[in-house]
Design a protein around this motif. Sequence first.
Motif, PDB file in Angstrom:
ATOM      1  N   UNK A  26      -5.370  -1.410  10.556  1.00 52.02           N
ATOM      2  CA  UNK A  26      -6.384  -0.911   9.623  1.00 52.02           C
ATOM      3  C   UNK A  26      -7.473  -1.920   9.315  1.00 52.02           C
ATOM      4  N   UNK A  27      -7.216  -3.198   9.523  1.00 48.39           N
ATOM      5  CA  UNK A  27      -8.223  -4.217   9.234  1.00 48.39           C
ATOM      6  C   UNK A  27      -9.232  -4.371  10.359  1.00 48.39           C
ATOM      7  N   UNK A  28      -8.930  -3.807  11.525  1.00 51.58           N
ATOM      8  CA  UNK A  28      -9.825  -3.909  12.676  1.00 51.58           C
ATOM      9  C   UNK A  28     -10.731  -2.691  12.714  1.00 51.58           C
ATOM     10  N   UNK A  29     -11.817  -2.750  11.999  1.00 48.06           N
ATOM     11  CA  UNK A  29     -12.743  -1.614  11.920  1.00 48.06           C
ATOM     12  C   UNK A  29     -13.948  -1.807  12.835  1.00 48.06           C
ATOM     13  N   UNK A  30     -13.761  -2.478  13.960  1.00 52.94           N
ATOM     14  CA  UNK A  30     -14.875  -2.676  14.877  1.00 52.94           C
ATOM     15  C   UNK A  30     -15.142  -1.381  15.626  1.00 52.94           C
ATOM     16  N   UNK A  31     -16.375  -1.170  16.057  1.00 49.72           N
ATOM     17  CA  UNK A  31     -16.679   0.054  16.807  1.00 49.72           C
ATOM     18  C   UNK A  31     -15.865   0.131  18.087  1.00 49.72           C
TER      19      UNK A  31
ATOM     20  N   UNK B  63     -10.957   8.271   9.989  1.00 47.03           N
ATOM     21  CA  UNK B  63     -11.128   9.411  10.890  1.00 47.03           C
ATOM     22  C   UNK B  63     -12.490  10.056  10.673  1.00 47.03           C
ATOM     23  N   UNK B  64     -12.872  10.288   9.421  1.00 47.16           N
ATOM     24  CA  UNK B  64     -14.156  10.937   9.163  1.00 47.16           C
ATOM     25  C   UNK B  64     -15.333  10.084   9.629  1.00 47.16           C
ATOM     26  N   UNK B  65     -15.190   8.762   9.576  1.00 45.61           N
ATOM     27  CA  UNK B  65     -16.258   7.866  10.020  1.00 45.61           C
ATOM     28  C   UNK B  65     -16.323   7.766  11.538  1.00 45.61           C
TER      29      UNK B  65
ATOM     30  N   UNK C 141       0.846  -1.169   0.000  1.00 42.39           N
ATOM     31  CA  UNK C 141       0.000   0.000   0.000  1.00 42.39           C
ATOM     32  C   UNK C 141       0.898   1.241   0.000  1.00 42.39           C
ATOM     33  N   UNK C 142       0.633   2.150  -0.910  1.00 43.58           N
ATOM     34  CA  UNK C 142       1.429   3.376  -0.988  1.00 43.58           C
ATOM     35  C   UNK C 142       1.042   4.326   0.148  1.00 43.58           C
ATOM     36  N   UNK C 143       1.894   5.308   0.403  1.00 45.10           N
ATOM     37  CA  UNK C 143       1.620   6.285   1.456  1.00 45.10           C
ATOM     38  C   UNK C 143       0.343   7.054   1.163  1.00 45.10           C
ATOM     39  N   UNK C 144       0.113   7.399  -0.083  1.00 45.38           N
ATOM     40  CA  UNK C 144      -1.102   8.125  -0.449  1.00 45.38           C
ATOM     41  C   UNK C 144      -2.348   7.288  -0.172  1.00 45.38           C
ATOM     42  N   UNK C 145      -2.296   5.996  -0.497  1.00 44.47           N
ATOM     43  CA  UNK C 145      -3.429   5.106  -0.226  1.00 44.47           C
ATOM     44  C   UNK C 145      -3.639   4.943   1.277  1.00 44.47           C
ATOM     45  N   UNK C 146      -2.528   4.821   2.008  1.00 47.53           N
ATOM     46  CA  UNK C 146      -2.611   4.697   3.466  1.00 47.53           C
ATOM     47  C   UNK C 146      -3.262   5.939   4.061  1.00 47.53           C
ATOM     48  N   UNK C 147      -2.818   7.111   3.621  1.00 47.95           N
ATOM     49  CA  UNK C 147      -3.364   8.362   4.145  1.00 47.95           C
ATOM     50  C   UNK C 147      -4.845   8.513   3.795  1.00 47.95           C
TER      51      UNK C 147
ATOM     52  N   UNK D  90      -5.137  10.109  20.528  1.00 48.70           N
ATOM     53  CA  UNK D  90      -5.445   8.728  20.169  1.00 48.70           C
ATOM     54  C   UNK D  90      -5.271   8.499  18.672  1.00 48.70           C
ATOM     55  N   UNK D  91      -5.735   9.440  17.858  1.00 50.24           N
ATOM     56  CA  UNK D  91      -5.622   9.279  16.411  1.00 50.24           C
ATOM     57  C   UNK D  91      -4.177   9.311  15.929  1.00 50.24           C
ATOM     58  N   UNK D  92      -3.327  10.066  16.601  1.00 51.55           N
ATOM     59  CA  UNK D  92      -1.897  10.059  16.259  1.00 51.55           C
ATOM     60  C   UNK D  92      -1.326   8.660  16.481  1.00 51.55           C
ATOM     61  N   UNK D  93      -1.684   8.046  17.609  1.00 48.41           N
ATOM     62  CA  UNK D  93      -1.192   6.689  17.891  1.00 48.41           C
ATOM     63  C   UNK D  93      -1.745   5.679  16.892  1.00 48.41           C
ATOM     64  N   UNK D  94      -3.010   5.846  16.519  1.00 49.79           N
ATOM     65  CA  UNK D  94      -3.607   4.933  15.536  1.00 49.79           C
ATOM     66  C   UNK D  94      -2.935   5.109  14.175  1.00 49.79           C
ATOM     67  N   UNK D  95      -2.627   6.347  13.793  1.00 51.81           N
ATOM     68  CA  UNK D  95      -1.978   6.587  12.503  1.00 51.81           C
ATOM     69  C   UNK D  95      -0.627   5.878  12.428  1.00 51.81           C
ATOM     70  N   UNK D  96       0.132   5.956  13.505  1.00 50.56           N
ATOM     71  CA  UNK D  96       1.441   5.304  13.534  1.00 50.56           C
ATOM     72  C   UNK D  96       1.287   3.789  13.369  1.00 50.56           C
ATOM     73  N   UNK D  97       0.253   3.236  13.978  1.00 52.93           N
ATOM     74  CA  UNK D  97       0.037   1.788  13.930  1.00 52.93           C
ATOM     75  C   UNK D  97      -0.883   1.371  12.786  1.00 52.93           C
ATOM     76  N   UNK D  98      -1.292   2.300  11.941  1.00 57.86           N
ATOM     77  CA  UNK D  98      -2.295   2.033  10.914  1.00 57.86           C
ATOM     78  C   UNK D  98      -2.000   0.805  10.041  1.00 57.86           C
ATOM     79  N   UNK D  99      -0.787   0.564   9.593  1.00 52.06           N
ATOM     80  CA  UNK D  99      -0.554  -0.636   8.780  1.00 52.06           C
ATOM     81  C   UNK D  99      -0.924  -1.934   9.498  1.00 52.06           C
ATOM     82  N   UNK D 100      -0.801  -1.954  10.831  1.00 49.22           N
ATOM     83  CA  UNK D 100      -1.133  -3.163  11.597  1.00 49.22           C
ATOM     84  C   UNK D 100      -2.603  -3.232  11.989  1.00 49.22           C
TER      85      UNK D 100
END
Length: 93
Positions: A54-59, A14-16, A1-7, A42-52
């Motif tokens: 991103x598949x966990x989209x549970x509420x 974030x918007x959801x 996944x490219x950086x642009x796709x990740x972002x 919290x979102x800063x920490x999630x962004x750093x860990x996003x590659x790991x």
Amino acid sequence: MSKAERDEDFARFVSESQPSLTGTAWLLCGNREQAADLVQAALVKVYVAWPRVRHYRTPVRGRPSSCRTPRGMPTATTKWSGCWTSSLQPSDG
């Protein structure tokens, strides 16, 4: 996944989730500015860990590990000099 796709994927997340996260943070803090700061941190920490993660989209609701407040962050039940720190004061009846 490219950086642009990740972002782009993270921005969609974030918007959801930001309205729900902000509401939960407000319930924890009782203060709009502190809630916004808590969500941002919290979102800063999630962004750093996003590659790991991103598949966990549970509420986020209902997950106790997501409801911890940082040390030193006042909560709605914290008292300073006998006064409540938020607008979540007990009713007089």
